[in-house]
Design a protein around this motif. Structure first.
Motif, short mmCIF file in Angstrom:
data_model
loop_
_atom_site.label_atom_id
_atom_site.label_comp_id
_atom_site.label_asym_id
_atom_site.label_seq_id
_atom_site.Cartn_x
_atom_site.Cartn_y
_atom_site.Cartn_z
N ASP A 199 -18.99 64.82 137.60
CA ASP A 199 -19.92 63.81 136.70
C ASP A 199 -21.32 64.11 137.16
O ASP A 199 -21.83 63.72 138.09
CB ASP A 199 -19.53 62.41 137.32
CG ASP A 199 -20.35 61.34 136.39
OD1 ASP A 199 -21.05 61.54 135.50
OD2 ASP A 199 -19.88 60.01 136.67
N ASN A 209 -23.94 63.06 135.80
CA ASN A 209 -24.85 61.58 135.91
C ASN A 209 -24.80 60.86 137.15
O ASN A 209 -25.56 59.99 137.44
CB ASN A 209 -24.80 60.94 134.46
CG ASN A 209 -24.98 61.72 133.31
OD1 ASN A 209 -26.15 62.26 133.33
ND2 ASN A 209 -24.35 61.48 132.26
N LEU A 210 -23.72 61.11 137.72
CA LEU A 210 -23.59 60.29 139.16
C LEU A 210 -24.70 60.23 139.97
O LEU A 210 -24.57 61.62 140.50
CB LEU A 210 -21.97 60.25 139.51
CG LEU A 210 -21.68 58.94 140.54
CD1 LEU A 210 -21.72 57.83 139.86
CD2 LEU A 210 -20.06 59.56 140.99
#
Lengths: 296, 427
Positions: free
Chosen positions: A88, A90-91
């Motif tokens: 992920d 964007n995490l």
């Protein structure tokens, strides 16, 4: 054997932290590539360092010393970070995990890098020695995984509070700083506590097994400061665990704060005791003062 | 090779013109392609029609076959039976690299009314798919639209142009609601009022899987009309408001009341036994329907009014605006790359034929030499052959380099024609 030292991966992870902070300036594939490259390079160096240390001591990293033990914790944390960051983009988990990793590595510098005296006793029979090793391995493994759970809980709680604050203050989601929802953070945090506290309890119980087995070679006192303070930290955790299980749907923010206090206390206590044990504290866990050659 | 686009969009034409020029149904599209294929058989075509734009992309090998701006305008006029004078000034034309750049800007949402809106990508994909279905596409339009989809993906990945939501309802649900709850299919939504904002918010909530919807409104008729459009929605008497507030996870309020309809005291009573449960309140009424102090009752109450949401929308709009420059750089870069590939494709066959022709001549000469000079050994003949090849390559180098240089600026039609005539290269 490749010559790797702590500075190699400490520096790599520091670069990763800088790149993570640069998330706040906006998305950049270049930044992400640099971040992953340094993260992976640091992780490879970290792994090699632990392997070298293990080979030198002829013991698994968990047993070779408190220094290695803390580095194993940092290694597990980085592994989780790299996995989540890869799946992920964007995490923003790195902003919370990397400072903890740097703290563990920095703490490892100050703790003993000699193996526990109980593993060096010569007046035990081979069978007793083997049994003792197995118990110490089990004790250390349970504690390390329990503490890894503590770190996860701590990170999740910090993320929860940041997300909660943003929502309460009606702030826009900062670009590149996406966090999971409160419901997800709350649920994962609950599981982190539910898994880590039993592991820590079993770790403590097996510690008593080690004390029992090694008693004739290295007498262990229940008044040992490390054992006593661990006992207190465990009691705090156990109380928190009981509260969590008995309270029907506890409020998320309250759980987050309690996790931070309980887990933070445990982590600081644990690392603090290891540091003290390495600088002359009279304890069964003390492995002697640290050898600075471990760093170079 | 020629590429053109004739278009009108929200910047050039009023809504009523766009509505009249639009191809809204599949029948209209089918008829349009039939008309265009019969009138411009040598032309590749893609028709893009959305509520904000009507655009016709055309491409063909020869400039002579290209439909003019006027031709396309006549097509719109004939097809929709609108006088040409009503819209001709609103129709713009772009050709060559400008047409490519225009499509790349459209698909990347740089040209959209709401900067960075995501729907345009699927609309362009759909237009391309439809054109392919009607066999209106060819090598140029395939390359152009596949390139456009790649560009939109690059802009989305490398810039923050599509990040952050910019409408009240999407910000409410996407930025705040989804940061509180991880799922909505098990949540109860209470809608107070039956205005447009309520409906738009319900649309976003419904996309997230909301199934239990309770509606209360002072006018039951409007509540029933709203409920009919949302499967599973139930209408309740306004008197049951307090009871419904207790069970709600998400509250959307859009009444036109002049005073708050829920006070701090009333909501504190409701929360007394539910401190553990988060409640997400969207107060979209102006004046507000919920007293502002309600947001401070406990940690589980998340209250947002229209100003809070508008502030976030504006911040996201500004953030997107700062990304436009980076997006345009990517688009320029991709346009240059696309044009280079296209020009290379245009000059490739001529270059190949010229090389073949000259090498054939050199081979013929070598064979002739071989028959005349029988005393020459194989090694001598091979050496002569290599010399001839080098000679041909050296002679071809300057004209091919000139062609390559010209191709950087566009298809070098003049030079290609000159080469064809000078060296008798036939198509």
């Amino acid at each position: 054997m490749v010559n790797v030292n702590v500075i190699c991966f400490l520096a790599s992870y520091s670069v990763v932290l800088i790149m993570e902070l640069m998330r706040l300036l906006g998305r950049s594939p270049v930044r992400r590539t640099i971040m992953l490259l340094f993260g992976t390079a640091g992780f490879a160096a970290h792994t090699l360092y632990l392997m070298n240390r293990s080979n030198q001591a002829n013991l698994p990293p968990l047993l070779s010393s408190s220094h290695d033990w803390l580095l194993v914790l940092a290694w597990i944390s980085i592994l989780m970070y790299l996995f989540l960051t890869t799946i992920d983009r964007n995490l923003a988990i790195g902003l919370f995990v990397i400072p903890l990793v740097l703290f563990l590595i920095a703490a490892a510098y100050f703790v003993s890098d000699s193996s526990m005296p109980v593993l060096n006793v010569s007046n035990l029979r081979d069978a007793q020695q083997a049994a003792l090793r197995r118990w110490v391995m089990l004790h250390a493994s349970l504690l390390v995984f329990g503490i890894a759970g503590v770190i996860v809980g701590l990170v999740l709680s910090l993320m929860y509070l940041v997300q909660h604050r943003r929502l309460k203050h009606k702030q826009t989601m900062q670009r590149g700083l996406r966090l999971p929802s409160l419901a997800v953070l709350s649920r994962w945090n609950w599981w982190a506590v539910i898994i880590s506290v039993p592991l820590l309890t079993l770790g403590l119980a097996t510690g008593f097994g080690v004390a029992f087995l090694s008693d004739e070679a290295v007498p262990v006192s229940m008044a040992d400061p490390v054992i006593m303070i661990y006992g207190v930290a465990w009691a705090v955790m156990a109380a928190f665990f009981a509260w969590l299980l008995t309270t029907r749907r506890p409020a998320g923010k309250q759980v987050a704060w309690m996790t931070i206090w309980a887990f933070g206390f445990l982590l600081v206590t644990l690392v603090g005791l290891q540091v003290l044990a390495g600088s002359g504290l009279d304890s069964f866990h003390a492995g002697g003062t640290r050898d600075s050659s471990g760093l170079v | 090779m020629n590429l053109q686009v004739v278009y009108c969009n929200h910047q050039t034409a009023e809504l009523d013109i766009r509505e009249r020029l639009a191809f809204a149904t599949s029948d209209q599209l089918s008829n349009a392609y039939e008309y265009l294929r019969s009138h411009f058989p040598q032309t590749e075509l893609v028709l893009l029609s959305t509520c904000n734009r009507v655009e016709l992309y055309t491409a063909q090998e020869s400039q002579d076959d290209a439909p003019s701006h006027q031709d396309i305008a006549h097509f719109f006029s004939d097809f929709h039976e609108i006088p040409l004078t009503d819209f001709f000034d609103d129709l713009l034309e772009r050709t060559g690299p400008d047409a490519v750049r225009h499509l790349f800007q459209v698909v990347s949402s740089v040209d959209s009314m709401v900067l960075g809106e995501p729907q345009i990508v699927s609309q362009v994909k759909e237009a391309y798919r439809t054109a392919t279905e009607y066999e209106a596409c060819g090598p140029l339009t395939h390359a152009l639209f596949q390139g456009a989809i790649r560009v939109s993906s690059r802009v989305r990945t490398e810039t923050g142009l599509t990040e952050g939501r910019v409408s009240i309802a999407s910000v409410a649900v996407g930025e705040f609601g989804k940061s509180i709850f991880d799922r909505f299919d098990d949540k109860t939504v209470l809608v107070i009022g039956a205005g447009e904002m309520a409906e738009e918010t319900l649309r976003y909530l419904s996309n997230e899987g909301v199934r239990r919807i309770n509606i209360v409104n002072r006018s039951p008729d409007r509540a029933r009309a709203l409920a009919e459009r949302w499967p599973g929605a139930q209408v309740h008497a306004y008197e049951k408001l307090e009871e419904l507030l207790v069970g709600a996870d998400v509250i959307v309020s859009t009444t036109g009341s002049e005073k708050p309809i829920v006070s701090v005291g009333q909501f504190s009573r409701i929360r007394r036994n539910h401190l553990d449960k988060p409640v997400f309140i969207l107060d979209l009424g102006a004046p507000r329907d919920f007293e502002p102090g309600i947001g401070q009752i406990d940690d589980g109450v998340f209250l947002y009014d229209i100003d809070d949401l508008e502030t976030t929308c504006e911040q996201n709009r500004i953030a997107r605006g700062t990304e436009v420059e980076r997006a345009l750089e990517i688009i320029d870069d991709e346009t240059d790359r696309f044009m280079r590939e296209i020009y290379h494709r245009a000059t490739g066959p001529i270059v190949k034929r010229l090389r073949e022709q000259w090498h054939d001549i050199s081979q013929t000469e070598v064979r002739s030499l071989k028959s005349k000079l029988g005393h020459l050994g194989n090694d001598d003949l091979k050496a002569i052959e290599r010399s001839m090849e080098r000679l041909v390559n050296k002679l071809l180098h300057p004209p091919l380099e000139a062609l390559k240089d010209e191709a950087r600026e566009g298809t070098p039609h003049g030079l290609l024609d000159a080469l064809k005539r000078l060296f008798h290269i036939k198509d």
